[in-house]
Design an enzyme around this catalytic site. Sequence first.
Site: not given
Ligand code: NDP
Length: 472
Positions: A149, A179, A217, A236, A59, A345, A340, A241
């Site tokens: 996940k 991953h 970690e 987590d 968005r 590590k 954590k 994992h």
């Molecule tokens: P974020 O919280 O950064 O969200 C990612 C994007 O989702 C946002 O940038 C936003 O983009 C979009 N978003 C958020 N809320 C909404 C909504 N209500 N409707 C539509 N779009 C929405 O998440 P992460 O990038 O940290 O993680 C993404 C997934 O990966 C999660 O399931 C997380 O558990 C998993 N994950 C993350 C890791 C990490 O290190 N970050 C590691 C392992 C897994 P926009 O506002 O542009 O729409």
Amino acid sequence: MSTDTDIFDALNGETERGPVTLLILGASGDLTSRLLLPGLGSLMRLEADRDLTLIGTGRSDISDEHFRRVIDDAFTRVQCPEATTARVKRRSRYIQADPTNPDDLRELLDATHGTVVMYFALPPAVTMRICHVLETMERPENLRLALEKPFGVDRASAIALNEQLQRVVPEDQIYRVDHILATATVLNLVGLRFANRALQLIWDAQQIERVEIVYDEVLALEGRAAYYDKSGALRDMLQSHLLQVLSLFAMEPAASLEPTEIHDLQAQVLRATRVWEGDPLRAARRARYTAGYVDGHAVPAYVDEEGVDPALGTETLAEVTLEIQNNRWAGVPFTLRSGKGLSKKRKEIICHLRPVPHLPVGFRSTCKDPDQLRIGLNPGNVTLDLSMNSATPKVLEKKSLTTELGQPVMTAYGEVLRQIFDGNQLLAVRADIAEESWRVFESTLAAFANNEIPMEEYPAGSSGPWPLNHTV
Ligand code: NDP
């Protein structure tokens, strides 16, 4: 000489590499910039000739230019050659859209061609809403769904998620990403166990006294309260994992490296797994860090970290001992632990061998610990700590035989994407495995939620409140 890439190719069989569109939902998020795009860069560094189109969406009002700069940064970090990066950028665009809106989702799908990999880099609830919408619309035939996940928050929600996903595409087009379970880890465990007689012969309760799977970690929360505070160490790491690692360690012998074969064997061993003696109050411990110093930097107490709600009672360290009720492993405690903000590590499997039935009279041993096999998970290495003769031959001491298992050729996310593009499910978590993994920890999660297990404390940067494996 065979290379790692040959090995991956062998695993993938005669893969037809047609055009692929990678459609990243949540392209403005942390996962995309920090892990997914560098992973893609590490893959393209090795396989520049892939016919790939990249579409980021969200968005947020982001220009194509901005998105291409994010790609540039990510690819530069993993040393992808400039010409390859430029080619990927030329075939990339950002489409501002809300994928939960059916019209926007239609527009996104219309922009794709070839095999479509829809990567949900989104909060899980949003992923679920998009799947509801997808179910009602015409979809590309070769649509693959990749999601992160947590796969639900308990067994019931995992079942509901799986049913929803399977209403969109069949199970063999769903990739639940873990991953940490990089290809090298899976193959190292399978190879170590089944490619030599020496270890194959000791892989059971007769020779192995207990096993620990540790993922400690040094990093503390690092600004991830929004996700972690609702999850905690048990959900987590252990439930996802580490249980996957346990299933690969303990499964019955594999006839092939086919994903179905490996997944069937993992599912079989998980069905036999439960908390030690069925009693989480004895088998589980939890703790969270207080203020301290990690790598010389001051870290606030977990409860004082920005975004943390102390009332949730989230643990930053969890340890649970499990048993596997089958012929091979009955009576062997498997302790899973992850935390954590710890001093060191440590990512390894420690396999304690039973003492010899009889040590010849006349030997004197300085070895207090049992002999051990240690398998490093990242990077891959193997160490055997064995009792042997010292310079004074009658005196025994512990000696270590160590070998490295090689460096990965790409990042874990590079491997994840490679396998999804090629339609190989080896690294994907199958639906029944995701559900079974919640079942294993159901009673422990309930005991945590009901405060039946005390919340212990440890200063950030310390080794934790108890020595490893003090749960049973
Ligand atoms: P974020 O919280 O950064 O969200 C990612 C994007 O989702 C946002 O940038 C936003 O983009 C979009 N978003 C958020 N809320 C909404 C909504 N209500 N409707 C539509 N779009 C929405 O998440 P992460 O990038 O940290 O993680 C993404 C997934 O990966 C999660 O399931 C997380 O558990 C998993 N994950 C993350 C890791 C990490 O290190 N970050 C590691 C392992 C897994 P926009 O506002 O542009 O729409």
